[in-house]
Design an enzyme around this catalytic site. Structure first.
Site, PDB file in Angstrom:
ATOM      1  N   HIS A  12       0.820  -1.215   0.000  1.00 38.42           N
ATOM      2  CA  HIS A  12       0.000   0.000   0.000  1.00 38.42           C
ATOM      3  C   HIS A  12       0.850   1.259   0.000  1.00 38.42           C
ATOM      4  O   HIS A  12       0.412   2.302  -0.445  1.00 38.42           O
ATOM      5  CB  HIS A  12      -1.062  -0.063   1.095  1.00 38.42           C
ATOM      6  N   ARG A  40     -11.555   2.223  -1.798  1.00 38.23           N
ATOM      7  CA  ARG A  40     -11.016   1.369  -0.723  1.00 38.23           C
ATOM      8  C   ARG A  40     -11.492   1.936   0.606  1.00 38.23           C
ATOM      9  O   ARG A  40     -10.806   2.777   1.201  1.00 38.23           O
ATOM     10  CB  ARG A  40      -9.490   1.361  -0.762  1.00 38.23           C
ATOM     11  N   ARG A  79     -15.956  -0.682  -2.292  1.00 39.56           N
ATOM     12  CA  ARG A  79     -15.551  -1.999  -1.798  1.00 39.56           C
ATOM     13  C   ARG A  79     -15.741  -2.034  -0.287  1.00 39.56           C
ATOM     14  O   ARG A  79     -15.331  -1.108   0.414  1.00 39.56           O
ATOM     15  CB  ARG A  79     -14.086  -2.251  -2.136  1.00 39.56           C
ATOM     16  N   GLU A 121      -9.805 -11.905  -6.805  1.00 40.86           N
ATOM     17  CA  GLU A 121      -8.439 -11.713  -6.308  1.00 40.86           C
ATOM     18  C   GLU A 121      -7.763 -13.035  -6.001  1.00 40.86           C
ATOM     19  O   GLU A 121      -6.584 -13.052  -5.664  1.00 40.86           O
ATOM     20  CB  GLU A 121      -8.460 -10.884  -5.016  1.00 40.86           C
ATOM     21  N   ASN A 180      -3.557  -7.077  -8.097  1.00 38.58           N
ATOM     22  CA  ASN A 180      -2.436  -7.084  -7.126  1.00 38.58           C
ATOM     23  C   ASN A 180      -2.474  -8.379  -6.325  1.00 38.58           C
ATOM     24  O   ASN A 180      -1.481  -9.090  -6.197  1.00 38.58           O
ATOM     25  CB  ASN A 180      -2.541  -5.903  -6.151  1.00 38.58           C
ATOM     26  N   ASP A 181      -3.654  -8.662  -5.774  1.00 40.06           N
ATOM     27  CA  ASP A 181      -3.762  -9.890  -4.990  1.00 40.06           C
ATOM     28  C   ASP A 181      -3.821 -11.117  -5.887  1.00 40.06           C
ATOM     29  O   ASP A 181      -3.305 -12.172  -5.519  1.00 40.06           O
ATOM     30  CB  ASP A 181      -4.996  -9.830  -4.078  1.00 40.06           C
ATOM     31  N   ARG A 203       3.152  -9.870  -1.718  1.00 39.10           N
ATOM     32  CA  ARG A 203       3.250  -8.638  -2.495  1.00 39.10           C
ATOM     33  C   ARG A 203       4.086  -7.561  -1.809  1.00 39.10           C
ATOM     34  O   ARG A 203       4.426  -6.556  -2.414  1.00 39.10           O
ATOM     35  CB  ARG A 203       1.850  -8.106  -2.832  1.00 39.10           C
ATOM     36  N   CYS A 229      -9.297  -3.338 -11.316  1.00 34.74           N
ATOM     37  CA  CYS A 229      -9.019  -2.212 -10.425  1.00 34.74           C
ATOM     38  C   CYS A 229      -7.686  -2.370  -9.725  1.00 34.74           C
ATOM     39  O   CYS A 229      -7.320  -1.560  -8.883  1.00 34.74           O
ATOM     40  CB  CYS A 229     -10.141  -2.016  -9.422  1.00 34.74           C
TER      41      CYS A 229
HETATM   42  C1  PEP Z   1      -5.975  -5.720  -5.726  1.00 33.41           C
HETATM   43  O1  PEP Z   1      -5.698  -6.626  -4.936  1.00 33.41           O
HETATM   44  O2  PEP Z   1      -5.598  -5.676  -6.909  1.00 33.41           O
HETATM   45  C2  PEP Z   1      -6.795  -4.586  -5.264  1.00 33.41           C
HETATM   46  C3  PEP Z   1      -7.243  -3.689  -6.111  1.00 33.41           C
HETATM   47  O3  PEP Z   1      -7.042  -4.504  -3.917  1.00 33.41           O
HETATM   48  P1  PEP Z   1      -5.940  -3.991  -2.853  1.00 33.41           P
HETATM   49  O4  PEP Z   1      -4.745  -3.513  -3.631  1.00 33.41           O
HETATM   50  O5  PEP Z   1      -6.567  -2.898  -2.061  1.00 33.41           O
HETATM   51  O6  PEP Z   1      -5.680  -5.217  -2.058  1.00 33.41           O
HETATM   52 MG    MG Z   2      -6.711  -6.748  -3.081  1.00 39.41          MG
END
Ligand code: PEP
Ligand code: MG
Length: 552
Positions: free
Chosen positions: A190, A287, A323, A412, A435-436, A446, A483
């Site tokens: 993050h 978020r 979300r 995810e 991302n996840d 990550r 996203c």
């Molecule tokens: C993701 O996992 O791609 C996502 C958009 O959620 P976050 O990055 O907040 O986990």
């Molecule tokens: Mg995520």
């Protein structure tokens, strides 16, 4: 460090910036308990506390005047505490009576105040962090060292740190920091996401970065993942030119006119206002956990309604995908997560929190429905971290019972991607959290800079899963958004469109560059790019396949 040295890491937020290095100030060590001040010097030592507190209150007053919103409220609360006569008089008393050093006296008195607040519980316990903040400010003033965290400077600087906490990154907004370099951290942490949202070029996983002496000028190249020490003048000029953001006209479409809405990722009202100013077509990912990262207790429904309305109000008549709380893993919320999990990324995070606290989810859905009633934005709600059809079903029925009509889930986990067709039978849309999805597909944390090459949406396994979801979306005639950070990669956008993705949601600064690339390719070219990429076996092959088709 020699002029021209180039340190390598992983670029996680695009762009270039050059400025002198400032190090993240380390935590203050506990002042020595054994030191006893001579009788003759005690009065001067006690007075020093008084003047340090005055200086801190003055500094906070000046900074409050320049801040707005949440930051202003936080600074104001700290200023009031710094002026608190009790804290100062009790600490000076300890110096006079016991001969404690000024710093030690402030430390000890703050500890008794913290304990008293913690014992009261609830909102009072949340003020423990404020007391600690003021304690550190006064001690830093006494010892003439930087306050822990992001130093305040009048001139632009590059912040160098081992790693940054979410609170450190939040403090960057509005300051003079122009780029970030960390020794640890991964591309989808993050910290990296906030760097992108703030438009700060960032390179993480740079071994030896903290050895660059303070005040050395460095050039941070977030695209190439490089940190250049004492760069040539021509490179600095290049960085200045690259800092220009490509404007977005407000509509994403392909060369043949096919629409591909380009939306924004936001974490609260201020982000949403900025996203609207950047002409985002709506919000593809709000978020909500970012609104409550500093809370010890769950926000009330009324507080949530206010927070959500702030975002909805920025997009009247537009789509806003909210979300539900994605608490856990690298964003633990004290009121939602247990802190004793061995593998928090594989633990009770996201929708799974509802297993033990269903009321938290229901309250949030109710708050969102209330916020939606008051605003004209077209509200859609989605759940993070879904792995089974039953979870999606349960979420959809709770959301609909709360009065929310458009309900979706994030994809995810590989499990959700493989079950996309079945999931789309129970929800109205899906949104790929790449991302996840990359983290769980490649089994690579990550947050780990060392595994950054695995946490890459260009990994063929990830692209094939996205393709499966796109196919399911086309078959069901339902929307498939992206996203995750992949949505803001201009080179990947045509591939995603070809794989069946129907909207892209990204940090607002990427909108213009992504739109410009999409406007140059047709639907047919995107499909061909996607087909070619689906046959790729490596990241390199996938990238090559995507670029060959585009230029044909
Ligand atoms: C993701 O996992 O791609 C996502 C958009 O959620 P976050 O990055 O907040 O986990
Ligand atoms: Mg995520």
């Amino acid at each position: 460090m020699a002029q021209g040295t180039v340190l390598r890491g992983r670029g996680v937020s695009a762009g270039m910036a050059a400025a002198p290095v400032v190090h993240l100030a380390p935590p203050l060590p506990e002042p020595d308990a054994g030191e006893v001040v001579d009788q003759a010097e005690r009065e001067a030592e006690a007075q020093a506390i008084h003047w340090a507190a005055v200086a801190v209150a003055e500094d906070l007053r000046a900074r409050t005047a320049g801040a707005s919103g949440e930051a202003r409220a936080i600074l104001d609360a700290s200023r009031l505490l710094a002026s608190d006569p009790e804290l100062v008089s009790e600490a000076t008393q300890l110096v006079r009576a016991e001969g404690r050093s000024a710093a030690r006296a402030v430390w000890e008195i703050a500890a008794t105040h913290e304990a008293a607040l913690a014992a009261l519980g609830g909102r009072m316990a949340e003020r423990v962090a404020d007391v600690r903040d003021v304690r550190d400010r006064i001690i830093a003033e006494l010892l003439e060292v930087d306050m822990p965290g992001v130093p305040v400077r009048d001139e632009p600087f590059v912040l160098v740190a081992v790693d940054l906490s979410p609170a450190d990154t939040a403090a960057l907004d509005g300051g003079r920091c122009v780029a970030l370099v960390t020794e640890q951290g991964g591309p989808t942490s993050h910290t990296a996401i906030i760097a992108r949202a703030l438009g700060l070029p960032a390179v993480v996983g740079v071994a030896g970065a903290t050895a660059i002496p303070a005040s050395t000028t460095v050039l941070v190249d977030g695209d190439r993942g490089a940190v250049e020490v004492e760069p040539a003048r021509s490179r600095i000029e290049e960085a200045e030119t690259a800092a220009v953001v490509v404007p977005f006209g407000g509509e994403g479409h392909l060369a043949d006119g096919a629409r591909l809405p380009l939306l924004a990722n936001v974490g609260g009202a201020a982000d949403a206002v900025a996203a609207a100013a950047a002409h985002a077509e709506g919000v593809g990912l709000f978020r909500t956990e970012f609104c409550f990262l500093d809370r010890a207790e769950a926000p009330t429904v009324a507080e949530q309604v206010e927070a959500y309305r702030g975002v909805l109000a920025a997009f009247p008549g537009r789509r806003v995908v909210v979300r539900t709380l994605d608490a856990g893993s690298d964003k633990p919320l004290p009121f939602a997560n247990a802190d004793d999990e061995e593998n928090p990324a594989l633990g009770v995070r996201g929708l799974r929190v509802a297993r033990r606290s269903p009321g938290l989810l229901d309250d949030q859905l109710r708050a969102l429905a209330l916020a939606a009633e008051h605003e004209s934005a077209l509200v859609e709600v989605m759940a993070p971290m879904v792995a089974t059809v039953e979870e999606a079903q349960d979420f959809a029925s709770r959301a609909r019972a709360a009065g929310l009509s458009r309900v979706g889930i994030m994809i995810e986990t590989p499990a959700a991607a493989l079950l996309a067709a079945e999931l789309l039978e129970v929800v109205d849309f899906v949104s790929l959290g790449t991302n996840d999805l990359a983290q769980y597909t490649l089994a690579a944390d990550r947050l780990l800079g060392d595994l950054g090459d695995l946490n890459d949406p260009w990994q063929p396994a990830v692209l094939r899963l996205i393709g499966l979801v796109g196919d399911a979306g086309r078959a069901a005639g339902k929307s498939v958004g992206v996203c995750g950070e992949a949505a803001g990669d201009p080179a990947l956008a045509p591939v995603l469109a070809g794989l069946g993705v129907t909207s892209l949601s990204m940090t607002p600064r990427s909108l213009g560059r992504v739109a410009a690339v999409l406007a140059e390719v047709t639907t047919e070219q995107c499909r061909r790019a996607a087909d070619a990429v689906r046959g790729a076996a490596t990241v390199e092959e996938a990238r090559a396949a995507a670029s060959v088709v585009r230029t044909r």
